[in-house]
Design a protein around this motif. Structure first.
Motif, PDB file in Angstrom:
ATOM      1  N   ASN A  24       0.763  -1.296  -0.077  1.00  0.00           N
ATOM      2  CA  ASN A  24      -0.063  -0.107   0.323  1.00  0.00           C
ATOM      3  C   ASN A  24       0.793   1.348   0.030  1.00  0.00           C
ATOM      4  O   ASN A  24       1.285   1.764   0.973  1.00  0.00           O
ATOM      5  CB  ASN A  24      -0.743  -0.062   1.139  1.00  0.00           C
ATOM      6  N   ASN A  61      -0.394   4.404   1.843  1.00  0.00           N
ATOM      7  CA  ASN A  61      -0.170   4.507   3.514  1.00  0.00           C
ATOM      8  C   ASN A  61       1.187   4.662   3.800  1.00  0.00           C
ATOM      9  O   ASN A  61       1.552   5.390   4.683  1.00  0.00           O
ATOM     10  CB  ASN A  61      -0.910   3.159   3.974  1.00  0.00           C
ATOM     11  N   GLU A  65      -5.418   2.731   5.530  1.00  0.00           N
ATOM     12  CA  GLU A  65      -5.217   1.594   6.365  1.00  0.00           C
ATOM     13  C   GLU A  65      -4.493   1.878   7.820  1.00  0.00           C
ATOM     14  O   GLU A  65      -4.048   2.811   7.831  1.00  0.00           O
ATOM     15  CB  GLU A  65      -4.455   0.584   5.551  1.00  0.00           C
ATOM     16  N   ASP A  66      -5.114   0.780   8.793  1.00  0.00           N
ATOM     17  CA  ASP A  66      -4.445   0.791   9.913  1.00  0.00           C
ATOM     18  C   ASP A  66      -4.894   2.164  10.522  1.00  0.00           C
ATOM     19  O   ASP A  66      -3.663   2.736  11.359  1.00  0.00           O
ATOM     20  CB  ASP A  66      -3.025   0.763   9.952  1.00  0.00           C
ATOM     21  N   GLY A 103     -10.224   2.234   5.322  1.00  0.00           N
ATOM     22  CA  GLY A 103      -9.299   1.112   4.983  1.00  0.00           C
ATOM     23  C   GLY A 103      -9.307   0.073   6.080  1.00  0.00           C
ATOM     24  O   GLY A 103      -9.654   0.176   7.138  1.00  0.00           O
ATOM     25  N   LYS A 104      -8.375  -1.116   5.696  1.00  0.00           N
ATOM     26  CA  LYS A 104      -8.443  -1.991   6.604  1.00  0.00           C
ATOM     27  C   LYS A 104      -7.743  -2.151   7.851  1.00  0.00           C
ATOM     28  O   LYS A 104      -6.845  -1.020   7.920  1.00  0.00           O
ATOM     29  CB  LYS A 104      -8.083  -3.260   5.680  1.00  0.00           C
ATOM     30  N   ASN A 105      -8.098  -2.772   8.735  1.00  0.00           N
ATOM     31  CA  ASN A 105      -7.391  -2.937  10.075  1.00  0.00           C
ATOM     32  C   ASN A 105      -8.072  -1.393  10.716  1.00  0.00           C
ATOM     33  O   ASN A 105      -7.098  -0.542  11.458  1.00  0.00           O
ATOM     34  CB  ASN A 105      -6.070  -2.980  10.068  1.00  0.00           C
ATOM     35  N   SER A 113     -15.492  -1.440   6.677  1.00  0.00           N
ATOM     36  CA  SER A 113     -14.054  -1.608   6.495  1.00  0.00           C
ATOM     37  C   SER A 113     -13.920  -2.955   5.940  1.00  0.00           C
ATOM     38  O   SER A 113     -14.664  -3.824   6.254  1.00  0.00           O
ATOM     39  CB  SER A 113     -12.928  -1.348   7.773  1.00  0.00           C
ATOM     40  N   PRO A 132     -12.646  -6.812   0.537  1.00  0.00           N
ATOM     41  CA  PRO A 132     -11.587  -5.828  -0.183  1.00  0.00           C
ATOM     42  C   PRO A 132     -12.229  -5.152  -1.410  1.00  0.00           C
ATOM     43  O   PRO A 132     -12.127  -4.316  -1.546  1.00  0.00           O
ATOM     44  CB  PRO A 132     -10.106  -6.384  -0.282  1.00  0.00           C
TER      45      PRO A 132
END
Ligand code: SF4
Lengths: 464, 192
Positions: free
Chosen positions: A312, A315, B12-13, B68-70, B94, B117
């Motif tokens: 990613n 990110n 993400e995260d 986004g993920k997490n 998510s 996803p």
């Protein structure tokens, strides 16, 4: 089929199972602190109910307390209000409190073990994600939200679905200069910040068994940083010897009885895990993080991954931009401005002894601000008794009073925006140590060496 | 059933320190945290609104937050769920949620919807093409529909939690109803 250590303890605490698999899990010990408990006590008041088992909850003030002049009233009115609210709630509901000024006060995950409150086979919860620390004793310990704090206060139980099980084994011998902090940073860098989500982890293998209790706590502490609900280590002679004789440990015949039970707490050979990983201790070097989650770590001599090595990119770019670092860059030699030694990950007496031994005869770099925050009042006093504070002072450090401090920057201890801090805590999230602060997680030895050099260095070059 | 436009944060995260920084956790009540949701992304230099951050962009509105993920990794602070709810969101979508956050959201009437996803990607794309794109969430059927594309995803939710959310039941009332059973359990239980 045999049972895992986790199953043995979990199954022994299930009061009731709901359709769909959620369990009503009995909680042996509940820790609370000032930040995540006030709304739960309010909930009890609204319902006109009492704490169900007040003596199975223990309170302390840690997140929001100053780390100098703790004998004076807290300056910040909001912090003061929160700490006073905890005191009032504990009085009103009959919950034992080790508040500011009490000889047992300290970071909740440091005082539980040192007082012998934390023991093998227990279920332990706290409104704090690093409750996983207590798993080092072979206990099921995990963090909960405030609604669940209210559940425990009102019923001594939580509603919880049983997580999946993962075993992570680290085999072989650790290299010199490599500490348990490096092991866990290494594991998280391999599994990523979400690799453990949905799982409860058991750490095993000869490298883990060789560790002291305090070093094991450092490992279990950071289980949450890969998303795992908790981490645990089967109790053994090291565990039993540590617990024995502590304030709240069973004594005499009761100890023998407890011991006989604790000795049954291990994973059977034919037990099943949903996921397994094995690592070689010899592959681990002192670690450091470069990014904004604890999974973004490298060996100290390594390079930050290049753009082509990450999935990613958006990110990744955002994260490195925040940290002021470039893809592919090496960290050795990078100038730093702060060193923070503390937090429930690394603020126990062994950590302080190790740092003091290393600092003996050295002085910190002029441009580095160094903070050492003991995990508890008892750790602080022990350090002073052993003269460690004198060594710290001679090296340009200053031993403060216990609390969470710059681990989360709720009190005055913050890292200024844009500056770098090598920190022994557990989270390098954006703004964790203060708005704009740039955190690099490392072991206490690496942190101490960086303080001396004023930049990122490989501690191994300073040993012997 | 909820039909709404959505606010996308395709990062993400996203950890709980971003959702609500620790210095805003000093309150002793549950209300008012919405103001400080994503504080350090929303404001620069303390209190200057950052025009680039989506929550400051009036084009994007709605009761659904898409991330986004997490999502929600990090601390157990329930303040994260409170602040999202307090800011007017009812659903967070998510492809992956951190465990504790998910539980906290469910305990506060905020529905975490885990999608694939690919479905998540589709949501981001639809919003990018049309900020007024709507999505329909049905807790009864456990489905979320991307109204622009017609794609539907069936999501999982713990059966007990679904029942609580649908009926407005409360965990603590339930646990209190088990008191005798808990007391009986304690009699056979030894804590060392
Ligand atoms: S030291 Fe840091 S991680 Fe540990 S309990 Fe305190 S704030 Fe949480």
């Amino acid at each position: 089929m045999g049972k895992t250590l986790f199953d043995k303890i979990w199954d022994a605490h299930v009061v009731h199972t709901l359709e769909g698999g959620t369990d009503v899990l009995y909680i042996d010990k509940h820790f609370i602190h000032e930040v995540t408990s006030p709304q739960a006590f309010d909930g009890l008041r609204k319902r006109h109910i009492q704490v169900f088992r007040p003596n199975q909850t223990v309170a302390t003030a840690d997140h929001n307390v100053p780390t100098i002049n703790q004998h004076l009233p807290i300056n910040d009115p909001l912090s003061r209000h929160q700490v006073e609210t905890l005191t009032r709630n504990c009085e009103a509901f009959g919950v034992p409190l080790y508040g500011l000024g009490h000889p047992y006060q300290g970071i909740v995950h440091v005082i539980g073990p040192e007082l012998g409150i934390t023991k093998p086979g227990m279920t332990i919860v706290c409104g704090d994600s690093h409750t996983s620390t207590h798993g080092a004793f072979g206990a099921i310990a995990f963090g909960i939200g405030t609604s669940q704090v209210e559940q425990v206060l009102s019923s001594q139980c939580v509603l919880q679905a049983k997580p999946m099980k993962m075993r992570i084994s680290v085999e072989g011998q650790l290299k010199e200069g490599v500490l348990s902090k490096d092991i866990i940073l290494y594991i998280i860098s391999k599994l990523t910040a979400s690799g453990g989500t949905g799982y409860f982890v058991e750490y095993a293998g000869s490298a883990i068994r060789s560790l002291s209790m305090e070093a094991r706590m450092t490992i279990c502490n950071m289980s949450i940083e890969m998303g795992a609900r908790g981490g645990m280590i089967a109790p053994d002679e090291t565990t039993f010897a540590y617990v024995k004789g502590r304030e709240f440990a069973p004594q005499g015949p009761a100890y023998e009885e407890a011991l006989a039970y604790w000795q049954t707490l291990y994973t059977d050979e034919d037990a099943h895990f949903d996921a397994e990983y094995v690592f070689d201790a010899a592959d681990i070097e002192p670690m450091i993080t470069y990014g904004t989650n604890p999974g973004m770590g490298i060996g100290i001599t390594g390079h930050i991954p290049g753009m082509d090595e990450v999935e990613n990119k958006v990110n990744y770019e955002k994260s490195l931009h925040y940290m002021g670092l470039d893809p592919g860059q090496e960290l050795l030699g990078k100038r730093i401005e702060h060193v923070f030694i503390g937090s429930c990950t690394n603020s126990r007496i062994e950590d302080l002894r190790l740092v003091a031994e290393f600092l003996q005869g050295k002085t910190k770099s002029d441009h580095v601000q160094a903070m050492i925050i003991p995990g508890s009042k008892q750790v602080e006093l022990q350090a002073r008794r052993e003269g460690l504070d004198k060594i710290f002072e001679a090296a340009g450090f200053f031993l403060r009073e216990p609390g969470c401090s710059a681990c989360l920057g709720m009190n005055e201890d913050k890292i200024p925006a844009g500056e770098y801090c090598v920190s022994t805590s557990n989270r390098n999230f954006e703004g964790r140590q203060g708005p704009g602060a740039r955190t690099m997680l490392a072991s206490p030895l690496t942190a101490a060496a960086c303080a001396i050099a004023g930049k990122i260095v490989d501690v191994r070059e300073y040993l012997n | 059933m909820l039909q709404s436009t959505a606010v996308p944060i395709p990062i993400e995260d996203i950890d709980t320190d971003q959702i609500i920084p620790a210095r805003f956790l000093k309150a002793t009540s549950r209300e008012g945290f919405g103001e400080n949701l994503f504080r350090d992304w929303r404001y620069s230099k303390g209190d200057v609104p950052n025009p680039d951050f989506i929550l400051n962009n009036p084009t994007y509105q709605g009761q659904i937050l898409v991330a986004g993920k997490n999502f929600g990794c990090g601390s157990s602070r329930e303040h994260a769920a409170w602040s999202i709810y307090d800011a007017g969101f009812k659903v967070v979508v998510s492809s992956f949620f951190a465990d504790i956050f998910k539980g906290n959201a469910l305990n506060n009437g905020l529905l975490p919807v885990t999608v694939s996803p690919a479905f998540l990607d589709g949501m981001f794309k639809s919003i990018e093409q049309n900020p007024n794109a709507t999505f329909t969430v049905s807790l009864e059927d456990q489905t979320i529909r991307n109204d622009s594309t017609g794609a539907t995803f069936s999501f999982d939710i713990n059966a007990y939690k679904k029942m609580c959310l649908l009926n407005g039941y409360d965990d603590i009332d339930f646990l209190l109803s088990l008191k005798d059973k808990i007391a009986a359990f304690e009699k056979q239980q030894v804590i060392y």
